[in-house]
Write a protein that holds these residues in place. Sequence first.
Motif, PDB file in Angstrom:
ATOM      1  N   SER A  64       0.811  -1.219   0.000  1.00 36.63           N
ATOM      2  CA  SER A  64       0.000   0.000   0.000  1.00 36.63           C
ATOM      3  C   SER A  64       0.845   1.269   0.000  1.00 36.63           C
ATOM      4  CB  SER A  64      -0.937   0.005   1.210  1.00 36.63           C
ATOM      5  OG  SER A  64      -0.200   0.083   2.433  1.00 36.63           O
ATOM      6  N   HIS A  65       1.977   1.238   0.717  1.00 36.94           N
ATOM      7  CA  HIS A  65       2.863   2.396   0.772  1.00 36.94           C
ATOM      8  C   HIS A  65       4.197   1.963   1.358  1.00 36.94           C
ATOM      9  CE1 HIS A  65       1.253   2.389   4.861  1.00 36.94           C
ATOM     10  NE2 HIS A  65       2.158   3.274   5.236  1.00 36.94           N
ATOM     11  N   LEU A  66       5.137   2.906   1.480  1.00 36.55           N
ATOM     12  CA  LEU A  66       6.533   2.535   1.660  1.00 36.55           C
ATOM     13  C   LEU A  66       7.073   2.715   3.075  1.00 36.55           C
ATOM     14  CD1 LEU A  66       8.018   3.891  -1.706  1.00 36.55           C
ATOM     15  CD2 LEU A  66       7.084   1.636  -1.176  1.00 36.55           C
ATOM     16  N   HIS A  67       6.244   2.808   4.077  1.00 38.85           N
ATOM     17  CA  HIS A  67       6.747   2.830   5.451  1.00 38.85           C
ATOM     18  C   HIS A  67       7.131   1.416   5.890  1.00 38.85           C
ATOM     19  CE1 HIS A  67       4.679   6.919   6.400  1.00 38.85           C
ATOM     20  NE2 HIS A  67       5.947   7.083   6.074  1.00 38.85           N
ATOM     21  N   ALA A  68       8.107   1.333   6.806  1.00 43.41           N
ATOM     22  CA  ALA A  68       8.704   0.042   7.143  1.00 43.41           C
ATOM     23  C   ALA A  68       7.723  -0.937   7.783  1.00 43.41           C
ATOM     24  CB  ALA A  68       9.904   0.237   8.071  1.00 43.41           C
ATOM     25  N   ASP A  69       6.696  -0.429   8.466  1.00 45.37           N
ATOM     26  CA  ASP A  69       5.722  -1.355   9.045  1.00 45.37           C
ATOM     27  C   ASP A  69       4.828  -1.973   7.973  1.00 45.37           C
ATOM     28  OD1 ASP A  69       4.793   1.362   8.933  1.00 45.37           O
ATOM     29  OD2 ASP A  69       3.048   0.834  10.135  1.00 45.37           O
ATOM     30  N   HIS A  70       5.063  -1.589   6.708  1.00 46.32           N
ATOM     31  CA  HIS A  70       4.323  -2.166   5.587  1.00 46.32           C
ATOM     32  C   HIS A  70       5.223  -2.795   4.525  1.00 46.32           C
ATOM     33  CE1 HIS A  70       0.421  -0.528   6.952  1.00 46.32           C
ATOM     34  NE2 HIS A  70       1.214   0.377   7.507  1.00 46.32           N
ATOM     35  N   ILE A  71       6.534  -2.501   4.581  1.00 41.86           N
ATOM     36  CA  ILE A  71       7.457  -3.117   3.612  1.00 41.86           C
ATOM     37  C   ILE A  71       8.693  -3.722   4.262  1.00 41.86           C
ATOM     38  CG2 ILE A  71       6.753  -1.565   1.739  1.00 41.86           C
ATOM     39  CD1 ILE A  71       9.505  -0.130   2.156  1.00 41.86           C
ATOM     40  N   GLY A  72       8.849  -3.581   5.579  1.00 37.69           N
ATOM     41  CA  GLY A  72      10.091  -3.989   6.233  1.00 37.69           C
ATOM     42  C   GLY A  72      10.388  -5.468   6.189  1.00 37.69           C
ATOM     43  N   GLY A  73       9.399  -6.302   5.856  1.00 33.28           N
ATOM     44  CA  GLY A  73       9.624  -7.737   5.746  1.00 33.28           C
ATOM     45  C   GLY A  73       9.828  -8.229   4.328  1.00 33.28           C
ATOM     46  N   LEU A  74       9.858  -7.310   3.370  1.00 32.15           N
ATOM     47  CA  LEU A  74       9.953  -7.750   1.969  1.00 32.15           C
ATOM     48  C   LEU A  74      11.291  -8.388   1.631  1.00 32.15           C
ATOM     49  CD1 LEU A  74       8.113  -5.030  -0.165  1.00 32.15           C
ATOM     50  CD2 LEU A  74       7.518  -7.457   0.057  1.00 32.15           C
ATOM     51  N   GLU A  75      12.382  -7.923   2.235  1.00 27.56           N
ATOM     52  CA  GLU A  75      13.676  -8.559   1.967  1.00 27.56           C
ATOM     53  C   GLU A  75      13.643 -10.017   2.425  1.00 27.56           C
ATOM     54  OE1 GLU A  75      18.153  -8.260   3.673  1.00 27.56           O
ATOM     55  OE2 GLU A  75      17.390  -6.413   2.730  1.00 27.56           O
ATOM     56  N   TRP A  76      13.111 -10.252   3.606  1.00 25.95           N
ATOM     57  CA  TRP A  76      12.961 -11.625   4.112  1.00 25.95           C
ATOM     58  C   TRP A  76      12.115 -12.463   3.164  1.00 25.95           C
ATOM     59  CZ3 TRP A  76       8.025 -13.369   5.652  1.00 25.95           C
ATOM     60  CH2 TRP A  76       8.012 -14.684   6.156  1.00 25.95           C
ATOM     61  N   LEU A  77      10.993 -11.920   2.714  1.00 22.04           N
ATOM     62  CA  LEU A  77      10.123 -12.672   1.816  1.00 22.04           C
ATOM     63  C   LEU A  77      10.816 -12.954   0.490  1.00 22.04           C
ATOM     64  CD1 LEU A  77       7.314 -13.864   1.170  1.00 22.04           C
ATOM     65  CD2 LEU A  77       6.649 -11.585   0.369  1.00 22.04           C
ATOM     66  N   ALA A  78      11.519 -11.952  -0.047  1.00 20.02           N
ATOM     67  CA  ALA A  78      12.184 -12.113  -1.333  1.00 20.02           C
ATOM     68  C   ALA A  78      13.262 -13.193  -1.272  1.00 20.02           C
ATOM     69  CB  ALA A  78      12.790 -10.779  -1.776  1.00 20.02           C
ATOM     70  N   PHE A  79      14.107 -13.142  -0.262  1.00 17.50           N
ATOM     71  CA  PHE A  79      15.157 -14.158  -0.139  1.00 17.50           C
ATOM     72  C   PHE A  79      14.569 -15.532   0.174  1.00 17.50           C
ATOM     73  CE2 PHE A  79      18.627 -10.868   0.929  1.00 17.50           C
ATOM     74  CZ  PHE A  79      19.200 -10.994  -0.331  1.00 17.50           C
ATOM     75  N   SER A  80      13.539 -15.580   0.996  1.00 16.80           N
ATOM     76  CA  SER A  80      12.938 -16.868   1.356  1.00 16.80           C
ATOM     77  C   SER A  80      12.364 -17.577   0.133  1.00 16.80           C
ATOM     78  CB  SER A  80      11.834 -16.661   2.403  1.00 16.80           C
ATOM     79  OG  SER A  80      12.359 -16.174   3.608  1.00 16.80           O
ATOM     80  N   THR A  81      11.765 -16.814  -0.764  1.00 13.94           N
ATOM     81  CA  THR A  81      11.189 -17.432  -1.959  1.00 13.94           C
ATOM     82  C   THR A  81      12.260 -17.686  -3.031  1.00 13.94           C
ATOM     83  OG1 THR A  81      10.552 -15.227  -2.783  1.00 13.94           O
ATOM     84  CG2 THR A  81       8.900 -16.466  -1.568  1.00 13.94           C
TER      85      THR A  81
END
Length: 263
Positions: A64-81
């Motif tokens: 929805s937007h770029l604050h860390a409480d909304h995107i801060g887990g994307l690195e984890w998700l990207a590497f995990s997948t």
Amino acid sequence: MNIQFIGVGAAFTTPAYYQSNLLITADSGKRLLMDCGTDARFALAELGIDGRTVGNVIDAVYISHLHADHIGGLEWLAFSTFFNPTAPKPHLFIEERMMQQLWECSLRGGLGRIEGRQQTLTDYFNCQPLAAHATFHWEKITFTLIPMLHVDVGSPPHNHYSYGLLLNTADGPRVWISTDTRFEREIIIKTGAVADVIFHDCETTAYNTPVHAHYTELCTLPVEIKQKMWLYHYQPDPIYDPQRDGFQGFVRKGQLFDFSINH
């Protein structure tokens, strides 16, 4: 379709609430993660979805937007997948102007290199850029972006918008999730009039900040809007009584809303 709030708290919250991210499960069983904040991996783990399984469980992500409480887990998700050979590449839905900012300003430093090669966002996600008022489809659910002003810096091209979603299925209710927003009375009334269920950002601090809709502001809405409205993205231990004031209530961490046809 069902919607489960894996977290309901504001950015600075506790494990009793977690940050406000949620799972949308289609009738097909596929899951879309709406926002992936810093707490997301812990919140998902409580549901039995950890880094080993997330890529086989989450089909898509909407940001929805770029604050860390909304995107801060994307690195984890990207590497995990990416490093799970059995996991399909997740779809990434995001407003088109934010996609480059997401990569250049937030993710590139960590995801831009792996051993032996340089990476781009498309190495990790099937990127689906969206226009500001776009409608897109995923697993027989229609999503319409609802831009909401979040942070006003005094220059419209540089203001920080959060893109909520209006969800619709062929026979189910129309569900509006505001995401983070200032109190935008006209938009709330207009969008709320066509929605059957509303999940709205609700600040519960002792003072009103200019970047979130405060509980006391939401209390001024018409009765017919409040009767549809659940409140989330609140601070720990709120002192208010939403049912007394005409709302559906505060969403609880882990609460599941089942909007399937046969429910």
